[in-house]
Design a protein around this motif. Sequence first.
Motif, PDB file in Angstrom:
ATOM      1  N   ASP A 149      12.318  -1.147 -13.915  1.00 44.49           N
ATOM      2  CA  ASP A 149      12.001  -1.910 -15.229  1.00 44.49           C
ATOM      3  C   ASP A 149      12.633  -3.242 -14.930  1.00 44.49           C
ATOM      4  OD1 ASP A 149      14.703  -1.507 -15.214  1.00 44.49           O
ATOM      5  OD2 ASP A 149      14.860  -0.347 -16.764  1.00 44.49           O
ATOM      6  N   LEU A 150      12.750  -4.097 -16.342  1.00 46.45           N
ATOM      7  CA  LEU A 150      13.144  -5.368 -16.078  1.00 46.45           C
ATOM      8  C   LEU A 150      14.395  -5.538 -15.830  1.00 46.45           C
ATOM      9  CD1 LEU A 150      11.274  -6.662 -19.566  1.00 46.45           C
ATOM     10  CD2 LEU A 150      10.462  -7.229 -17.221  1.00 46.45           C
ATOM     11  N   ASP A 151      15.242  -4.526 -15.915  1.00 46.71           N
ATOM     12  CA  ASP A 151      16.694  -4.543 -15.560  1.00 46.71           C
ATOM     13  C   ASP A 151      16.918  -4.010 -14.101  1.00 46.71           C
ATOM     14  OD1 ASP A 151      17.457  -5.368 -18.210  1.00 46.71           O
ATOM     15  OD2 ASP A 151      17.601  -3.619 -18.789  1.00 46.71           O
ATOM     16  N   GLY A 152      15.973  -3.554 -13.324  1.00 43.74           N
ATOM     17  CA  GLY A 152      15.954  -3.285 -12.093  1.00 43.74           C
ATOM     18  C   GLY A 152      16.357  -1.722 -11.833  1.00 43.74           C
ATOM     19  N   ARG A 153      16.232  -1.147 -12.877  1.00 45.34           N
ATOM     20  CA  ARG A 153      16.546   0.594 -13.027  1.00 45.34           C
ATOM     21  C   ARG A 153      15.151   1.131 -12.524  1.00 45.34           C
ATOM     22  NH1 ARG A 153      19.317  -0.502 -17.804  1.00 45.34           N
ATOM     23  NH2 ARG A 153      17.561  -0.031 -18.855  1.00 45.34           N
ATOM     24  N   VAL A 154      15.378   2.316 -11.723  1.00 43.03           N
ATOM     25  CA  VAL A 154      14.315   2.956 -11.178  1.00 43.03           C
ATOM     26  C   VAL A 154      13.718   3.907 -12.289  1.00 43.03           C
ATOM     27  CG1 VAL A 154      13.264   4.833  -9.454  1.00 43.03           C
ATOM     28  CG2 VAL A 154      15.218   3.050  -8.808  1.00 43.03           C
ATOM     29  N   VAL A 155      12.525   3.488 -12.768  1.00 43.18           N
ATOM     30  CA  VAL A 155      11.978   4.429 -13.873  1.00 43.18           C
ATOM     31  C   VAL A 155      10.864   5.381 -13.183  1.00 43.18           C
ATOM     32  CG1 VAL A 155      12.664   2.800 -15.623  1.00 43.18           C
ATOM     33  CG2 VAL A 155      10.315   2.449 -14.498  1.00 43.18           C
ATOM     34  N   LEU A 156      10.438   5.155 -12.192  1.00 41.52           N
ATOM     35  CA  LEU A 156       9.458   5.973 -11.488  1.00 41.52           C
ATOM     36  C   LEU A 156       9.560   6.227 -10.214  1.00 41.52           C
ATOM     37  CD1 LEU A 156       6.315   7.072 -12.024  1.00 41.52           C
ATOM     38  CD2 LEU A 156       5.431   5.098 -11.206  1.00 41.52           C
ATOM     39  N   ARG A 157       9.431   7.471  -9.753  1.00 38.93           N
ATOM     40  CA  ARG A 157       9.191   7.941  -8.184  1.00 38.93           C
ATOM     41  C   ARG A 157       7.952   9.002  -8.151  1.00 38.93           C
ATOM     42  NH1 ARG A 157      13.844   6.504  -5.483  1.00 38.93           N
ATOM     43  NH2 ARG A 157      15.851   5.974  -6.673  1.00 38.93           N
ATOM     44  N   ARG A 158       7.141   8.556  -7.319  1.00 38.52           N
ATOM     45  CA  ARG A 158       6.169   9.520  -7.222  1.00 38.52           C
ATOM     46  C   ARG A 158       5.548   9.322  -5.705  1.00 38.52           C
ATOM     47  NH1 ARG A 158       2.443   9.452 -12.641  1.00 38.52           N
ATOM     48  NH2 ARG A 158       4.150   9.975 -13.939  1.00 38.52           N
ATOM     49  N   ARG A 159       4.832  10.281  -5.409  1.00 38.03           N
ATOM     50  CA  ARG A 159       4.086  10.206  -4.115  1.00 38.03           C
ATOM     51  C   ARG A 159       2.606  10.528  -4.400  1.00 38.03           C
ATOM     52  NH1 ARG A 159       5.423  10.576   1.362  1.00 38.03           N
ATOM     53  NH2 ARG A 159       4.071  11.391   2.625  1.00 38.03           N
ATOM     54  N   LYS A 160       1.908   9.524  -3.880  1.00 41.63           N
ATOM     55  CA  LYS A 160       0.294   9.680  -4.542  1.00 41.63           C
ATOM     56  C   LYS A 160      -0.658   9.162  -3.201  1.00 41.63           C
ATOM     57  CE  LYS A 160       1.384   7.650  -9.082  1.00 41.63           C
ATOM     58  NZ  LYS A 160       0.672   8.812  -9.851  1.00 41.63           N
ATOM     59  N   ARG A 161      -1.755   9.679  -3.239  1.00 40.81           N
ATOM     60  CA  ARG A 161      -2.861   9.116  -2.210  1.00 40.81           C
ATOM     61  C   ARG A 161      -3.139   7.925  -2.564  1.00 40.81           C
ATOM     62  NH1 ARG A 161      -4.536  13.370   1.082  1.00 40.81           N
ATOM     63  NH2 ARG A 161      -6.372  11.873   1.674  1.00 40.81           N
TER      64      ARG A 161
ATOM     65  N   ILE B  88       5.332  -0.203  -3.284  1.00 41.34           N
ATOM     66  CA  ILE B  88       4.564   0.845  -2.739  1.00 41.34           C
ATOM     67  C   ILE B  88       4.812   0.692  -1.186  1.00 41.34           C
ATOM     68  CG2 ILE B  88       2.307   1.426  -2.188  1.00 41.34           C
ATOM     69  CD1 ILE B  88       1.181  -0.045  -4.819  1.00 41.34           C
ATOM     70  N   ASP B  89       5.181   1.851  -0.676  1.00 45.83           N
ATOM     71  CA  ASP B  89       5.311   2.203   0.746  1.00 45.83           C
ATOM     72  C   ASP B  89       4.143   2.775   1.340  1.00 45.83           C
ATOM     73  OD1 ASP B  89       6.825   2.330   3.419  1.00 45.83           O
ATOM     74  OD2 ASP B  89       7.056   4.634   2.877  1.00 45.83           O
ATOM     75  N   LEU B  90       3.420   1.825   2.079  1.00 43.14           N
ATOM     76  CA  LEU B  90       2.044   2.441   2.396  1.00 43.14           C
ATOM     77  C   LEU B  90       1.924   3.363   3.514  1.00 43.14           C
ATOM     78  CD1 LEU B  90       0.258  -1.114   2.427  1.00 43.14           C
ATOM     79  CD2 LEU B  90      -0.084   0.629   0.714  1.00 43.14           C
ATOM     80  N   GLY B  91       1.176   4.385   3.437  1.00 51.52           N
ATOM     81  CA  GLY B  91       0.857   5.227   4.583  1.00 51.52           C
ATOM     82  C   GLY B  91      -0.538   5.421   4.854  1.00 51.52           C
ATOM     83  N   LYS B  92      -0.813   6.301   5.951  1.00 51.35           N
ATOM     84  CA  LYS B  92      -2.148   6.480   6.206  1.00 51.35           C
ATOM     85  C   LYS B  92      -2.981   7.071   5.236  1.00 51.35           C
ATOM     86  CE  LYS B  92      -3.353   7.682  10.444  1.00 51.35           C
ATOM     87  NZ  LYS B  92      -3.502   8.254  11.896  1.00 51.35           N
ATOM     88  N   ASN B  93      -2.609   8.341   4.774  1.00 55.95           N
ATOM     89  CA  ASN B  93      -3.373   8.898   3.728  1.00 55.95           C
ATOM     90  C   ASN B  93      -2.672   8.903   2.107  1.00 55.95           C
ATOM     91  OD1 ASN B  93      -5.309   9.971   5.431  1.00 55.95           O
ATOM     92  ND2 ASN B  93      -3.838  11.394   6.330  1.00 55.95           N
ATOM     93  N   SER B  94      -1.164   8.876   2.255  1.00 55.84           N
ATOM     94  CA  SER B  94      -0.467   8.743   1.207  1.00 55.84           C
ATOM     95  C   SER B  94       0.496   7.676   0.990  1.00 55.84           C
ATOM     96  CB  SER B  94       0.033  10.279   0.706  1.00 55.84           C
ATOM     97  OG  SER B  94       1.057  10.376   1.857  1.00 55.84           O
ATOM     98  N   CYS B  95       0.948   7.560  -0.196  1.00 53.52           N
ATOM     99  CA  CYS B  95       1.860   6.388  -0.424  1.00 53.52           C
ATOM    100  C   CYS B  95       3.159   6.946  -1.311  1.00 53.52           C
ATOM    101  CB  CYS B  95       1.178   5.064  -0.875  1.00 53.52           C
ATOM    102  SG  CYS B  95      -0.269   4.698  -0.129  1.00 53.52           S
ATOM    103  N   ASN B  96       4.386   6.321  -1.100  1.00 47.98           N
ATOM    104  CA  ASN B  96       5.403   6.252  -2.018  1.00 47.98           C
ATOM    105  C   ASN B  96       5.362   5.261  -2.986  1.00 47.98           C
ATOM    106  OD1 ASN B  96       6.238   8.384   0.140  1.00 47.98           O
ATOM    107  ND2 ASN B  96       7.635   8.659  -1.259  1.00 47.98           N
TER     108      ASN B  96
END
Length: 342
Positions: A21-33, A8-16
């Motif tokens: 997964d267990l093998d280190g592959r990226v399975v999720l990319r989202r931007r959320k509040r 989680i990359d923290l921000g003031k209002n929203s976070c990335n």
Amino acid sequence: MSIAVLGIDLGKNSCNVVGLDLDGRVVLRRRKRRETVLAFGEKLPACVVAMEACCGAHHMGRTLAAQGHTVRLMSPEYVRPYVKAQKNDDRDAEAIAEAATRPAMRFVTLKSQAQLDMQTLHRVRDQLVGERTALMNQIRAVLLERGYIVPQGRAKLAACLASLTDEAAVPALSARMRVLVAEVWERWQDLDKRIAALDAEFAETARSDEHARRLTTIPGIGALNATALVAAIGDVATFARGRDLAAWLGHVPRQLTTGGRPRLVGITKRGRKYLRKSLIRGARAALPTLRQSETRLGQRLRGLLSRAHIKTAVVALAAKLARIVWALLRHGRTYEATAVAV
């Protein structure tokens, strides 16, 4: 979708958010509040949640830890090498998740609400002391321009301000400046009261807290330093398992071993500036008493003062006090001065 590590990359209002997964592959990319991240954590199976130790990280970390996740906070400088080219928030989150999987990574322990409150009180007191010092310097400069030289020292300045209301004693000071000096003196007294109230609160906390009370037995570690150290440590059990206090706190001199002999090579500027300043001030206050004591520490200080400058001895004593702090917290003991054998 099976997420083993959530960065989680923290921000003031929203976070990335980036999930691996267990093998280190990226399975999720989202931007959320921020509130959406917490709601997403409730639905997510227990996993490792990694964040940088920055503003808001401890609050979110405690909430996610209560949901059953393993929270890992890291210093931003340790995450930076894992950021790929063309830095952005999404790649920062990916770097945070990747850095959390490294076996040699150092993590920051979560702080409780009480510890964060104590750190806030210390910051407020430090700000008030700075305001009082600026006020004293300002009034000294105003008086110096009128040919009135005040002796050095806070108590002497306070005593001199009372005599400035007498026009015959200080004829160079105009009526408007006398009013201004009176206002400054009133503000100064208000700052003194607020600082004294915080000092009394720190003293009460040091008496009620077991770890802080144990630290106050060390020469040069009073209620102010003890409460600041306990608040900065986080979990005492995790802190006591650490190997090197200087590397963890980053405010004491670095020590090298050359030819079987330890050698101090200077102060690192990393870490907490407030703790470094407090320890050195405590060491400076305790040095005159310790150098005259018939203890091993006193013998060591006398030998150091015979071949080094007094400021070098103060910094070396601060480093020694920091190592004593770690030893007392690790072994759950109080400070006992060891006398020199006659």
